[in-house]
Structures are given as C-alpha cells and as structure tokens.
Design a protein around this motif. Structure first.
Motif, PDB file in Angstrom:
ATOM      1  N   ASN A   1       0.858  -1.179   0.000  1.00 15.37           N
ATOM      2  CA  ASN A   1       0.000   0.000   0.000  1.00 15.37           C
ATOM      3  C   ASN A   1       0.897   1.232   0.000  1.00 15.37           C
ATOM      4  O   ASN A   1       2.125   1.123  -0.056  1.00 15.37           O
ATOM      5  CB  ASN A   1      -0.948  -0.004   1.206  1.00 15.37           C
ATOM      6  CG  ASN A   1      -0.261  -0.279   2.528  1.00 15.37           C
ATOM      7  OD1 ASN A   1      -0.503  -1.333   3.128  1.00 15.37           O
ATOM      8  ND2 ASN A   1       0.600   0.609   3.000  1.00 15.37           N
ATOM      9  N   SER A   2       0.305   2.389   0.088  1.00 15.11           N
ATOM     10  CA  SER A   2       1.090   3.615   0.188  1.00 15.11           C
ATOM     11  C   SER A   2       1.905   3.610   1.480  1.00 15.11           C
ATOM     12  O   SER A   2       1.441   3.134   2.521  1.00 15.11           O
ATOM     13  CB  SER A   2       0.169   4.835   0.167  1.00 15.11           C
ATOM     14  OG  SER A   2       0.891   6.019   0.477  1.00 15.11           O
ATOM     15  N   GLY A   3       3.128   4.143   1.403  1.00 13.11           N
ATOM     16  CA  GLY A   3       3.939   4.295   2.597  1.00 13.11           C
ATOM     17  C   GLY A   3       3.593   5.543   3.388  1.00 13.11           C
ATOM     18  O   GLY A   3       4.103   5.742   4.497  1.00 13.11           O
ATOM     19  N   LYS A   4       2.714   6.370   2.840  1.00 12.41           N
ATOM     20  CA  LYS A   4       2.321   7.612   3.507  1.00 12.41           C
ATOM     21  C   LYS A   4       1.108   7.345   4.385  1.00 12.41           C
ATOM     22  O   LYS A   4      -0.036   7.679   4.057  1.00 12.41           O
ATOM     23  CB  LYS A   4       1.998   8.692   2.468  1.00 12.41           C
ATOM     24  CG  LYS A   4       3.119   8.947   1.474  1.00 12.41           C
ATOM     25  CD  LYS A   4       4.375   9.468   2.142  1.00 12.41           C
ATOM     26  CE  LYS A   4       5.459   9.784   1.108  1.00 12.41           C
ATOM     27  NZ  LYS A   4       6.718  10.221   1.738  1.00 12.41           N
ATOM     28  N   VAL A   5       1.347   6.693   5.497  1.00 10.42           N
ATOM     29  CA  VAL A   5       0.264   6.356   6.413  1.00 10.42           C
ATOM     30  C   VAL A   5       0.604   6.875   7.800  1.00 10.42           C
ATOM     31  O   VAL A   5       1.756   7.215   8.097  1.00 10.42           O
ATOM     32  CB  VAL A   5       0.019   4.830   6.464  1.00 10.42           C
ATOM     33  CG1 VAL A   5      -0.459   4.313   5.112  1.00 10.42           C
ATOM     34  CG2 VAL A   5       1.282   4.095   6.898  1.00 10.42           C
ATOM     35  N   ALA A   6      -0.407   6.909   8.667  1.00 11.19           N
ATOM     36  CA  ALA A   6      -0.223   7.383  10.035  1.00 11.19           C
ATOM     37  C   ALA A   6       0.347   6.273  10.908  1.00 11.19           C
ATOM     38  O   ALA A   6       0.177   5.087  10.617  1.00 11.19           O
ATOM     39  CB  ALA A   6      -1.554   7.862  10.605  1.00 11.19           C
ATOM     40  N   ILE A   7       1.014   6.663  11.992  1.00 14.27           N
ATOM     41  CA  ILE A   7       1.477   5.655  12.956  1.00 14.27           C
ATOM     42  C   ILE A   7       0.274   4.884  13.487  1.00 14.27           C
ATOM     43  O   ILE A   7       0.314   3.664  13.634  1.00 14.27           O
ATOM     44  CB  ILE A   7       2.236   6.329  14.120  1.00 14.27           C
ATOM     45  CG1 ILE A   7       3.432   7.132  13.591  1.00 14.27           C
ATOM     46  CG2 ILE A   7       2.706   5.282  15.123  1.00 14.27           C
ATOM     47  CD1 ILE A   7       4.126   7.955  14.660  1.00 14.27           C
ATOM     48  N   SER A   8      -0.814   5.591  13.752  1.00 14.62           N
ATOM     49  CA  SER A   8      -2.051   4.979  14.235  1.00 14.62           C
ATOM     50  C   SER A   8      -3.039   4.888  13.076  1.00 14.62           C
ATOM     51  O   SER A   8      -4.121   5.462  13.112  1.00 14.62           O
ATOM     52  CB  SER A   8      -2.632   5.798  15.383  1.00 14.62           C
ATOM     53  OG  SER A   8      -3.706   5.127  16.003  1.00 14.62           O
TER      54      SER A   8
ATOM     55  N   VAL B   1       7.546   1.511  12.651  1.00 14.43           N
ATOM     56  CA  VAL B   1       8.813   1.619  11.930  1.00 14.43           C
ATOM     57  C   VAL B   1       8.700   2.739  10.897  1.00 14.43           C
ATOM     58  O   VAL B   1       7.641   2.940  10.297  1.00 14.43           O
ATOM     59  CB  VAL B   1       9.153   0.289  11.213  1.00 14.43           C
ATOM     60  CG1 VAL B   1      10.549   0.350  10.594  1.00 14.43           C
ATOM     61  CG2 VAL B   1       9.038  -0.895  12.165  1.00 14.43           C
ATOM     62  N   ARG B   2       9.786   3.449  10.696  1.00 11.27           N
ATOM     63  CA  ARG B   2       9.820   4.434   9.610  1.00 11.27           C
ATOM     64  C   ARG B   2      11.154   4.381   8.892  1.00 11.27           C
ATOM     65  O   ARG B   2      12.193   4.064   9.493  1.00 11.27           O
ATOM     66  CB  ARG B   2       9.562   5.857  10.135  1.00 11.27           C
ATOM     67  CG  ARG B   2      10.627   6.406  11.062  1.00 11.27           C
ATOM     68  CD  ARG B   2      10.265   7.811  11.535  1.00 11.27           C
ATOM     69  NE  ARG B   2      11.211   8.330  12.515  1.00 11.27           N
ATOM     70  CZ  ARG B   2      12.294   9.042  12.209  1.00 11.27           C
ATOM     71  NH1 ARG B   2      12.562   9.341  10.940  1.00 11.27           N
ATOM     72  NH2 ARG B   2      13.106   9.474  13.169  1.00 11.27           N
ATOM     73  N   THR B   3      11.115   4.683   7.601  1.00  9.03           N
ATOM     74  CA  THR B   3      12.338   4.772   6.811  1.00  9.03           C
ATOM     75  C   THR B   3      12.772   6.228   6.718  1.00  9.03           C
ATOM     76  O   THR B   3      12.019   7.150   7.044  1.00  9.03           O
ATOM     77  CB  THR B   3      12.133   4.204   5.399  1.00  9.03           C
ATOM     78  OG1 THR B   3      11.176   5.015   4.699  1.00  9.03           O
ATOM     79  CG2 THR B   3      11.629   2.776   5.459  1.00  9.03           C
ATOM     80  N   SER B   4      13.985   6.417   6.234  1.00 13.87           N
ATOM     81  CA  SER B   4      14.523   7.773   6.076  1.00 13.87           C
ATOM     82  C   SER B   4      14.502   8.165   4.599  1.00 13.87           C
ATOM     83  O   SER B   4      13.564   7.832   3.894  1.00 13.87           O
ATOM     84  CB  SER B   4      15.938   7.828   6.665  1.00 13.87           C
ATOM     85  OG  SER B   4      16.405   9.155   6.747  1.00 13.87           O
ATOM     86  N   GLY B   5      15.556   8.810   4.136  1.00 14.97           N
ATOM     87  CA  GLY B   5      15.528   9.408   2.805  1.00 14.97           C
ATOM     88  C   GLY B   5      15.921   8.503   1.663  1.00 14.97           C
ATOM     89  O   GLY B   5      16.077   8.985   0.533  1.00 14.97           O
TER      90      GLY B   5
ATOM     91  N   THR C   1       6.140   4.749   6.446  1.00 15.32           N
ATOM     92  CA  THR C   1       5.818   4.359   7.822  1.00 15.32           C
ATOM     93  C   THR C   1       5.131   3.003   7.839  1.00 15.32           C
ATOM     94  O   THR C   1       4.246   2.739   7.023  1.00 15.32           O
ATOM     95  CB  THR C   1       4.885   5.398   8.465  1.00 15.32           C
ATOM     96  OG1 THR C   1       5.560   6.658   8.542  1.00 15.32           O
ATOM     97  CG2 THR C   1       4.466   4.974   9.872  1.00 15.32           C
ATOM     98  N   THR C   2       5.566   2.152   8.748  1.00 12.09           N
ATOM     99  CA  THR C   2       4.820   0.940   9.091  1.00 12.09           C
ATOM    100  C   THR C   2       4.054   1.252  10.369  1.00 12.09           C
ATOM    101  O   THR C   2       4.663   1.533  11.400  1.00 12.09           O
ATOM    102  CB  THR C   2       5.766  -0.250   9.336  1.00 12.09           C
ATOM    103  OG1 THR C   2       6.605  -0.435   8.192  1.00 12.09           O
ATOM    104  CG2 THR C   2       4.976  -1.513   9.612  1.00 12.09           C
TER     105      THR C   2
END
Length: 314
Positions: A59-66, A222-226, A144-145
């Motif tokens: 899915n999109s990686g642009k999701v909320a932590i919650s 989890v989150r990735t960087s650049g 973000t995961t």
C-alpha cells in the motif's frame, strides 16, 4: 534442516544481552546478510513474480502511525513494478512466507542455525526455532509501518537504507490492553497509538548490517529515512507461542458469537479444553488452504470484510 557441523555466525549480538534478554526483551543485533544475492531488488522482484498473490501485501507508505485499517491508501501498480520502482513509488510492501522458495528457506534456516549454535544448541529444534518463516519488506523513502504487534518471535535484519524501529514493552497494558492484543492478532494488526507513549519506547536506529530482536507481541512501529529500504523478518513460533496464538484466535471466534472470554492463562483448565477443540477443527480444514480462493474466503470469515484489502477485486 541444515546439519552442517559448523555454521559461520550470520547474526551476532552482545553475549550478555543474548543470555540475559533472549527471548523476553529486545536487543540490538548485527548480521552479514547485507548484499546477499537473494536480498537485492532484482531478485526480490523475481520473487514477487513467483509468490502467490495473496502472500504479497502493499500500500502507500504515507500512512499514520495509528493508521485506520479501513482507510489504508493503495498504490496502483502491480507487485513487480512496486519493487522495480520502489525509490519513487511511495510504497510499503511485504512479501510473506518467503520460505516457500527453497533458496530463501535455506537462507532463513542457516541464519537461525548460526544463532542456535551460538547459544549452545546443535539444531533449530533443540533451540526452539520451530515453524520458521520469512517476511521481506521493501519500502520507499520516508515510509511508515503503523503501530502493531506480531504473533511470532523475530530477528529483524536491515539490508539497505536507514530505518528507525520503535518498540514498546508488551507487559505495559496502558499501551496495549488484552482486548487490543487479541484484536490485533485476529482482526487487523494495526493498533491505536498515542504520542504519550513515546517516552516509554526503545528505538533502534538501523543501517545495513544492523538489526534487532523483537520478542513475541511487543508492539512497535517503523519508519524509513531518505532512501529506499530493504529489511527481512526471520521469524519462528515456539510451541508456547503456537498455543497462545490458537487460544487468541478461538477466543476471538467465541467472542464474535457473543461469549466473552478471559485472556490466555487466566483459566488454564478451560484453555486446555478450548485448545483441543480448536486444533481438531483447524486440522480438518487445513487442506482447504491449498487453494488461494479458499484462503480468501477463510480470511474473510475469520478477519472480516477488509481482510483481503490488498488483493485486487477481493
């Protein structure tokens, strides 16, 4: 199972942490898997073309932590294209059960066997590493995961890019209640996150060659960087973990038809009876899971109408 007399250590950890914390608390690890031929984007794209479609979630990686699981934004690409275009696709992807490929199974088992030998065991079974499974994660930059927990133990190894892995104590019921644990395991893995949790977190800042041990049911995000990211979860289920998972699923089924249940461990005698019945039933239906169409039906029955959200037309 690999029975070589000597296995070079693939995963290493501080020996004090390994003796003191495993399998109850998280700790940092290091590994030699970065750059492995099976863990490069071209080979992962090939794997995405080979795996059954319902073992690939993205899915999109642009999701909320919650993140609300009923509002997960999608990516309009096929799985192979997601991998090939991961630097710009804005996507998060997991390839599940990669041990279905014999090459990946050997990689997983050899890696865990090196840990087993470091702990003084001669085989995976002796060390309690049963039902070994692998999950490959490919993420675009700044993805973000969401906050969730998993139903197995996990050596999380980071292969490419920069990643922040934030984990919380699973005994702290002010973060995740018993009801939320059951719901996360049986309906959708995402949990509700509040920024007030942040001071209680342990964060692992990961680069290629780094990783962490993630104990059973410890909630994390989890989150990735650049840069794009490749990681792999090398997981296993002990007999006790399988017992707890089965009880969570049966409790959820009973709760769904109007029978409130106590969490596993509160009523040991009843737990044993429920476990025997549940395993008899699931053994009978296990052959049905060979069919992808039937797996979709079973997931929908067990997990709800959004269980197959990542499958086109499901």
């Amino acid at each position: 199972m690999n029975t070589l007399a000597a296995i070079a250590p693939v995963i290493t950890a501080d020996q004090d942490a390994l003796r003191r914390d495993f399998p109850l608390k998280p700790f940092a690890i290091h590994h030699k898997l970065a750059g492995h031929p099976l863990l490069t984007l071209p080979r992962i794209a090939q794997l995405a073309a080979e795996l059954p479609r319902d073992l690939i979630e993205y899915n999109s990686g642009k999701v909320a932590i919650s993140q609300d699981p009923d509002a997960i934004p999608s990516v309009d690409l096929d799985p192979v294209e997601v991998v090939k275009r991961i630097e710009t696709a804005g996507a998060w992807m997991v390839l599940k059960r990669v041990e279905n490929s014999p090459e990946y199974r050997r990689l997983l088992e050899d890696t865990l066997l090196s840990v087993a030998r470091a702990r003084g065991f001669n085989s995976l079974l002796d060390a309690g590493f049963e039902q070994v499974e692998g999950f490959l994660f490919v993420s675009s930059p700044n993805s973000t995961t969401p906050f969730h927990l998993d139903s197995e133990d996990n050596f999380f190894v980071h292969i490419h890019g920069e990643k922040f892995f934030t984990i919380f104590d699973n005994t702290d019921r002010s973060i995740v209640s018993d009801d939320e644990i059951e719901r996360s395991m049986t309906k959708h893995r995402n949990l509700k996150y509040d920024e007030s949790f942040a001071p209680r977190a342990t964060e692992f800042h990961l680069f290629a060659g780094d990783g962490c041990y993630v104990p059973y049911q410890w909630p994390h995000w989890v989150r990735t960087s650049g840069s794009f990211s490749i990681s792999m979860a090398i997981t296993w289920k002990t007999r006790e973990v399988r017992r707890l998972n089965d009880l969570h699923f049966f409790n959820s089924m009973l709760r769904g038809i109007g029978f409130p249940q106590q969490p596993p461990g509160k009523q040991p005698v009843l737990d044993r009876l429920k476990l025997a019945f549940y395993r008899t039933v699931t053994t009978a239906i296990r052959p049905l899971r060979a069919s992808m169409a039937m797996r979709r039906v079973l997931r929908r029955i067990a997990l709800g109408k959004r269980a197959n959200y990542y499958l086109k037309g499901a």
